[in-house]
Design a protein around this motif. Structure first.
Motif, PDB file in Angstrom:
ATOM      1  N   GLY A   1       0.815  -1.202   0.000  1.00 60.38           N
ATOM      2  CA  GLY A   1       0.000   0.000   0.000  1.00 60.38           C
ATOM      3  C   GLY A   1       0.853   1.257   0.000  1.00 60.38           C
ATOM      4  N   VAL A   2       0.213   2.366   0.354  1.00 56.80           N
ATOM      5  CA  VAL A   2       0.866   3.676   0.401  1.00 56.80           C
ATOM      6  C   VAL A   2       0.504   4.337   1.721  1.00 56.80           C
ATOM      7  N   ALA A   3       1.490   4.955   2.381  1.00 57.88           N
ATOM      8  CA  ALA A   3       1.237   5.669   3.630  1.00 57.88           C
ATOM      9  C   ALA A   3       0.334   6.867   3.338  1.00 57.88           C
ATOM     10  N   GLU A   4      -0.845   6.873   3.919  1.00 56.41           N
ATOM     11  CA  GLU A   4      -1.822   7.935   3.676  1.00 56.41           C
ATOM     12  C   GLU A   4      -1.771   9.008   4.768  1.00 56.41           C
ATOM     13  N   GLU A   5      -1.549   8.578   6.008  1.00 55.25           N
ATOM     14  CA  GLU A   5      -1.425   9.489   7.146  1.00 55.25           C
ATOM     15  C   GLU A   5      -0.312   8.996   8.045  1.00 55.25           C
ATOM     16  N   VAL A   6       0.439   9.942   8.626  1.00 52.12           N
ATOM     17  CA  VAL A   6       1.473   9.617   9.606  1.00 52.12           C
ATOM     18  C   VAL A   6       1.284  10.585  10.764  1.00 52.12           C
ATOM     19  N   ASN A   7       0.914  10.056  11.945  1.00 53.98           N
ATOM     20  CA  ASN A   7       0.651  10.894  13.119  1.00 53.98           C
ATOM     21  C   ASN A   7       1.580  10.497  14.254  1.00 53.98           C
ATOM     22  N   PHE A   8       2.246  11.494  14.830  1.00 57.99           N
ATOM     23  CA  PHE A   8       3.145  11.262  15.952  1.00 57.99           C
ATOM     24  C   PHE A   8       2.365  11.470  17.241  1.00 57.99           C
ATOM     25  N   LEU A   9       2.295  10.410  18.059  1.00 57.56           N
ATOM     26  CA  LEU A   9       1.534  10.431  19.307  1.00 57.56           C
ATOM     27  C   LEU A   9       2.479  10.117  20.466  1.00 57.56           C
ATOM     28  N   GLY A  10       3.420  11.004  20.717  1.00 60.28           N
ATOM     29  CA  GLY A  10       4.420  10.754  21.762  1.00 60.28           C
ATOM     30  C   GLY A  10       5.325   9.609  21.343  1.00 60.28           C
ATOM     31  N   PRO A  11       5.361   8.520  22.133  1.00 60.67           N
ATOM     32  CA  PRO A  11       6.261   7.405  21.798  1.00 60.67           C
ATOM     33  C   PRO A  11       5.738   6.514  20.674  1.00 60.67           C
ATOM     34  N   ILE A  12       4.512   6.762  20.217  1.00 59.56           N
ATOM     35  CA  ILE A  12       3.888   5.938  19.178  1.00 59.56           C
ATOM     36  C   ILE A  12       3.738   6.748  17.889  1.00 59.56           C
ATOM     37  N   ILE A  13       3.949   6.077  16.758  1.00 58.65           N
ATOM     38  CA  ILE A  13       3.621   6.656  15.455  1.00 58.65           C
ATOM     39  C   ILE A  13       2.455   5.848  14.906  1.00 58.65           C
ATOM     40  N   ARG A  14       1.361   6.509  14.577  1.00 57.14           N
ATOM     41  CA  ARG A  14       0.195   5.837  13.981  1.00 57.14           C
ATOM     42  C   ARG A  14       0.212   6.132  12.496  1.00 57.14           C
ATOM     43  N   ILE A  15       0.307   5.067  11.699  1.00 55.35           N
ATOM     44  CA  ILE A  15       0.389   5.188  10.245  1.00 55.35           C
ATOM     45  C   ILE A  15      -0.835   4.540   9.628  1.00 55.35           C
ATOM     46  N   LYS A  16      -1.501   5.260   8.744  1.00 56.32           N
ATOM     47  CA  LYS A  16      -2.625   4.698   7.999  1.00 56.32           C
ATOM     48  C   LYS A  16      -2.131   4.401   6.594  1.00 56.32           C
ATOM     49  N   VAL A  17      -2.222   3.117   6.228  1.00 58.77           N
ATOM     50  CA  VAL A  17      -1.731   2.650   4.934  1.00 58.77           C
ATOM     51  C   VAL A  17      -2.926   2.274   4.072  1.00 58.77           C
ATOM     52  N   ARG A  18      -3.025   2.888   2.893  1.00 53.31           N
ATOM     53  CA  ARG A  18      -4.099   2.545   1.958  1.00 53.31           C
ATOM     54  C   ARG A  18      -3.629   1.409   1.069  1.00 53.31           C
ATOM     55  N   THR A  19      -4.362   0.282   1.155  1.00 49.75           N
ATOM     56  CA  THR A  19      -4.101  -0.851   0.278  1.00 49.75           C
ATOM     57  C   THR A  19      -5.154  -0.816  -0.830  1.00 49.75           C
ATOM     58  N   GLU A  20      -5.133  -1.826  -1.675  1.00 50.17           N
ATOM     59  CA  GLU A  20      -6.110  -1.906  -2.759  1.00 50.17           C
ATOM     60  C   GLU A  20      -7.540  -1.961  -2.229  1.00 50.17           C
ATOM     61  N   GLN A  21      -7.719  -2.617  -1.072  1.00 45.17           N
ATOM     62  CA  GLN A  21      -9.073  -2.866  -0.571  1.00 45.17           C
ATOM     63  C   GLN A  21      -9.513  -1.965   0.571  1.00 45.17           C
ATOM     64  N   LYS A  22      -8.588  -1.495   1.412  1.00 43.26           N
ATOM     65  CA  LYS A  22      -8.991  -0.678   2.549  1.00 43.26           C
ATOM     66  C   LYS A  22      -7.810   0.047   3.159  1.00 43.26           C
ATOM     67  N   VAL A  23      -8.091   0.879   4.169  1.00 42.34           N
ATOM     68  CA  VAL A  23      -7.048   1.569   4.911  1.00 42.34           C
ATOM     69  C   VAL A  23      -6.760   0.757   6.165  1.00 42.34           C
ATOM     70  N   ILE A  24      -5.484   0.497   6.426  1.00 35.81           N
ATOM     71  CA  ILE A  24      -5.053  -0.274   7.579  1.00 35.81           C
ATOM     72  C   ILE A  24      -4.280   0.650   8.508  1.00 35.81           C
ATOM     73  N   THR A  25      -4.619   0.609   9.801  1.00 38.01           N
ATOM     74  CA  THR A  25      -3.931   1.419  10.804  1.00 38.01           C
ATOM     75  C   THR A  25      -2.844   0.587  11.463  1.00 38.01           C
ATOM     76  N   VAL A  26      -1.645   1.164  11.537  1.00 35.00           N
ATOM     77  CA  VAL A  26      -0.498   0.492  12.151  1.00 35.00           C
ATOM     78  C   VAL A  26       0.046   1.404  13.246  1.00 35.00           C
ATOM     79  N   ASP A  27       0.234   0.863  14.461  1.00 37.20           N
ATOM     80  CA  ASP A  27       0.889   1.590  15.542  1.00 37.20           C
ATOM     81  C   ASP A  27       2.291   1.034  15.704  1.00 37.20           C
ATOM     82  N   THR A  28       3.288   1.916  15.708  1.00 29.91           N
ATOM     83  CA  THR A  28       4.673   1.493  15.864  1.00 29.91           C
ATOM     84  C   THR A  28       5.373   2.455  16.817  1.00 29.91           C
ATOM     85  N   PHE A  29       6.447   1.996  17.446  1.00 31.35           N
ATOM     86  CA  PHE A  29       7.180   2.862  18.360  1.00 31.35           C
ATOM     87  C   PHE A  29       7.983   3.898  17.580  1.00 31.35           C
ATOM     88  N   ASN A  30       8.055   5.090  18.138  1.00 31.73           N
ATOM     89  CA  ASN A  30       8.842   6.173  17.571  1.00 31.73           C
ATOM     90  C   ASN A  30      10.295   5.918  17.961  1.00 31.73           C
TER      91      ASN A  30
END
Length: 83
Positions: free
Chosen positions: A23-52
């Motif tokens: 997919g493609v990164a659609e949104e990247v939000n910094f939430l303190g120690p977490i980065i929330r990334i919304k990835v648009r795939t062919e079928q839907k948007v998937i939210t991923v939480d990862t450590f900063n």
């Protein structure tokens, strides 16, 4: 419907993961120690939480992203339309 908790999904080419979606990164939000990334795939948007992590460059909006997850982390949820 299938679901995977956002913190159990990773981005990148993780060899030991069973599921992969491109997919493609659609949104990247910094939430303190977490980065929330919304990835648009062919079928839907998937939210991923990862450590900063200061030693890793985070994805930028518009960059290609591979979403990876383990088979055992996938939950089968009842369909809302099923009654």
């Amino acid at each position: 419907m299938l679901d995977v908790r956002p913190e159990l999904i990773s981005i990148g080419s993780v060899r030991l993961r069973d599921g992969r979606l491109e997919g493609v990164a659609e949104e990247v939000n910094f939430l303190g120690p977490i980065i929330r990334i919304k990835v648009r795939t062919e079928q839907k948007v998937i939210t991923v939480d990862t450590f900063n992590n200061a030693s890793t460059q985070p994805l930028e909006r518009g960059q290609p992203a591979t979403v990876c997850f383990a088979r055992e982390d996938v939950l089968l949820l009842p369909d809302d339309d099923a009654a």
